[in-house]
Design a protein around this motif. Structure first.
Motif, short mmCIF file in Angstrom:
data_model
loop_
_atom_site.label_atom_id
_atom_site.label_comp_id
_atom_site.label_asym_id
_atom_site.label_seq_id
_atom_site.Cartn_x
_atom_site.Cartn_y
_atom_site.Cartn_z
N PHE A 1 0.78 -1.22 0.00
CA PHE A 1 0.00 0.00 0.00
C PHE A 1 0.83 1.29 0.00
N PRO A 2 1.83 1.43 0.87
CA PRO A 2 2.62 2.66 0.84
C PRO A 2 3.29 2.89 -0.52
N CYS A 3 3.68 1.81 -1.17
CA CYS A 3 4.29 1.95 -2.50
C CYS A 3 3.25 2.46 -3.50
N TRP B 1 0.66 4.12 -2.83
CA TRP B 1 0.34 5.51 -2.48
C TRP B 1 1.34 6.46 -3.14
#
Lengths: 459, 285
Positions: free
Chosen positions: B35-37, B39
């Motif tokens: 998810f952070p990637c 984002w």
């Protein structure tokens, strides 16, 4: 390495020192008494004896080294060496246009000069030994090795000398010299108002006394140290067991498409750390997405990483660190798990052991055994984890701390003090303390670890 | 239903449940890591740069503006230049550092010379120092050698410090049987020939591992370049991206993607070597 036995063997070793020394002295004595005129010539002028023996190239090289050393010593070496002890004598004054001595540079160049002198001494000794070897060969009517043979030996018998020369020089200048410098700085008054052009002086152990007694440093030191220990233990345990768990999960037989599942953690592993950290900082910032949803839900924006945040920032740090470090532990565990003897599991299954029992009795001991050195280095890495709170919060100074905040580890405090606020000598003294602490912890853990206690179990 | 049947059904449900839970955890793990990637990737395609214009995790409007400005608007932030600088420094340090590390590890593994034990202990001990305090000294040395604000200064430091981490490689060389050396030596090969012709071809996994680690270190390091590079045009990407604020978030995201992609590709191609390399270095102390 068997540390305990090493300590037990220490008295024997100390007793052996006189013998070793006398052996060395005997060797020197032999050269001094048995050496002929050519050996003496080489002692006076490096390479002269070799030249007399008609070893032109080698002799010229030794002679050149001596000339180069003398030139260096006369030009800068002597002043550098002298400067090491005085740390400069002439104070600079811009007003009168006096260019004074830079004490810190004096110290560095002094260390460098000592290193060069040691190197020169080593070459000098090998020069004398070399000519003596030639003499012995001549006396026994053997032909001494000519230059071609000796050059060939540099790629053969003494290949290690050739190959290690560059790495050793590099490590000496860029790894050892800085550490020696740092250790020595801890015994000076460098820092505060006393930075060049002011002259720095040796002060002995005063800095260590200051850390313990002075109101500024001691409370902050112990507060940060407590958190630092807690952080290192929590972070290491979390990363280790989560990484191991993930590797085991991916190793399960029922998991299809292992490569795809494994790709996600590897993705996290491959992204450079500073990007991850800055990204998470943005995520938890006031204007970041987390706060956006809190505000949408009718709440107030929370400063997760703000000055007042203590535990929230600590937990975020722990989680982000886990996000960064778990994949590498997973990869490591995957590699090690592939080496476990599968017969052990077969036998366990036949005996009716549950999978939990198999994990406790087979997998965990084996993995712990194989990874203890890595575990220790991970612990030290976490203990000195500079980047995580530097990027997430930066240099915040909270109340109740001296130039630090709730999340700062000792290493961040060091940075705040020495790089941002010029407390160099105090910072160096503290880093020595950190070094002593980390090495004691890692030695103790190592001695207590299965890989030390039962070295032969899995071999 | 008899008892045996119940047992079979029970075991079956247990197994299905087990699989179900496993996959649930896997999906959760994949989400957490991906998810952070995702984002950051989404953010790089946002039309407005500031993080304040986002709807939570998602940009309000999508566009290629961030990428365009990354490569065209180079007055303040010269990203292409930073990228070239980083590439140059990382490639040179990788070549030199790998060479020195491999040589050191090989000598430590195969030769028994007088100061060997002392050197091994010293490196172990030195590795425990909080190293960045030494950077003050490194900075002073560089000023003395006139290498401040120059890429070669950085390359020199990176490659000179690389041999300190030779332990993993030494562990690997220890596993290559001595009989290979001996056989070659009997045939009259010198130690140099043995190393180049026999040992190096066998150590491909370790070479790759070493090259990869000594490439990624300068690629993502920030402390040294921040200290040694003064001109904005000489910056590496790490230093340059750090100087971007919250209003330049999209540009930060776009720049991050370009710096992360080469490393990610390398890792995925070489993941097998990585696993083997790490395991080899870990078991051998």
């Amino acid at each position: 390495m068997k540390i305990v036995e090493k300590f037990k063997a220490l008295p024997d070793k100390i007793r052996a020192i006189p013998k070793k020394l006398s052996d060395k002295l005997a060797g020197a004595k032999e050269i001094l008494t048995q050496g002929n005129g050519k050996v003496t010539a080489s002692m006076l002028v490096m390479g002269l004896g070799q030249l007399i023996y008609k070893q032109w190239v080698k002799g010229a090289m030794f002679a050149f080294i001596q000339i180069a050393f003398i030139v260096y010593f006369v030009l800068t070496g002597a002043t550098d060496l002298f400067g090491f002890f005085t740390l400069g004598t002439r104070e600079g004054n811009a007003w009168y246009g006096v260019e004074g001595d830079n004490s810190v540079v004096r110290l560095i160049m002094g260390i460098l000069a000592i290193m060069i002198i040691v190197l020169y001494a080593a070459i000098y000794v090998s020069n004398v030994k070399d000519v003596y070897r030639t003499q012995c060969a001549m006396d026994t009517l053997k032909k001494p090795a000519d230059f071609k043979q000796e050059a060939a030996a540099l790629l053969d018998k003494s290949f290690h000398k050739t190959a290690l020369a560059l790495p050793v020089i590099g490590v000496c200048v860029f790894s050892i010299l800085p550490i020696v410098f740092m250790i020595l700085i801890a015994f000076t008054n460098y820092g505060g108002d006393i930075v060049p052009p002011a002259l720095v002086d040796w002060v002995g152990f005063a800095n260590f006394g200051k850390i313990l007694s002075l109101g500024q440093f001691a409370p902050t030191f112990f507060k940060i140290f407590g958190w630092n220990m807690l952080w290192a233990v929590l972070a290491t345990a979390l990363n280790y067991f989560a990484g191991l768990g993930l590797a085991l999960l991916l190793n399960k037989k029922c998991v299809k498409g292992k490569a795809i599942w494994r790709a996600f953690p590897i993705l996290a592993y491959a992204i450079p750390g500073f990007i991850t950290l800055l990204g998470f900082k943005f995520m938890f910032s006031y204007g970041g997405p987390i706060n956006y949803y809190i505000q949408q839900g009718g709440g107030e924006a929370v400063g997760f990483l703000g000055l007042d945040a203590k535990w929230s920032a600590r937990f975020i740090g722990l989680a982000v660190n886990a996000w960064i470090s778990i994949p590498s532990t997973m990869l490591l565990a995957t590699g090690i798990l592939s080496n476990v003897n599968t017969d052990l599991y077969e036998a366990a299954r036949v005996d009716g052991a549950s999978s939990w029992k198999q994990f406790i009795k087979i997998t965990l001991p084996y993995v712990l055994f194989a990874t203890t050195p890595v575990l220790i280095s991970q612990f030290i890495g976490n203990f000195n984890n500079f980047g995580i709170f530097y990027f997430l919060r930066g240099g915040l100074y909270a109340d109740g701390y001296f130039l630090a905040s709730d999340t700062d580890l000792l290493i961040n405090w060091l940075y705040n003090m020495s790089i941002d606020n010029n407390y160099y000598s105090i910072g160096a003294a503290i880093s020595l303390v950190i070094f002593v602490i980390t090495s004691i912890i890692s030695l103790t853990v190592y001695v207590l670890s299965p890989s030390y206690k039962q070295e032969e179990t899995f071999r | 239903m008899n008892k045996a049947n119940v047992k079979v059904v029970k075991a079956k449900t247990k197994r299905v449940l087990n699989v179900l839970i496993t996959y649930c955890i896997l999906i959760l793990v994949a989400f957490i890591f991906f998810f952070p990637c995702l984002w950051l990737i989404l953010a790089s395609f946002s039309k407005s740069g500031s993080i304040y214009s986002f709807d939570g995790f998602f940009p309000a409007q999508y566009g290629f503006d961030a990428f365009k400005s990354l490569f065209t608007d180079t007055v303040m932030y010269n990203y292409p230049r930073w990228f070239a600088n980083t590439l140059f420094i990382a490639v040179m340090s990788c070549i030199l550092g790998t060479l020195l590390t491999i040589l050191t590890a090989y000598c430590m593994s195969r030769f028994r010379f007088k100061s060997r034990k002392a050197m091994m202990k010293a490196t172990l001990l030195l590795g425990m120092f909080p190293s960045f305090m030494g950077t003050i000294a490194v900075y002073l040395i560089m000023t003395q050698f006139n290498l401040i604000n120059q890429h070669w200064g950085l390359i020199l430091i990176y490659s000179a410090q690389a041999p300190m981490g030779y332990m993993v490689q030494k562990g690997f060389f220890d596993t290559i049987p001595y009989s290979i050396d001996e056989a070659a030596r009997i045939d009259g090969a010198s130690n140099f020939t043995v190393f180049v012709k026999f040992i190096l071809p066998l150590s491909k996994p370790m070479l790759v591992y070493t090259a990869l680690t000594s490439f990624t270190w300068p690629w993502s390091d920030f402390i040294l370049p921040k200290m040694l590079l003064i001109d904005k045009d000489l910056y590496t990407v790490a230093v340059g991206l750090m100087s971007l604020g919250e209003t330049e978030f999209a540009r930060f995201a776009a720049g991050s993607i370009f710096i992360a992609i080469p490393i990610i590709v390398l890792y995925f191609c070489l993941v097998k070597y990585m696993i083997n390399g790490m395991a080899a270095g870990a078991v051998k102390e």
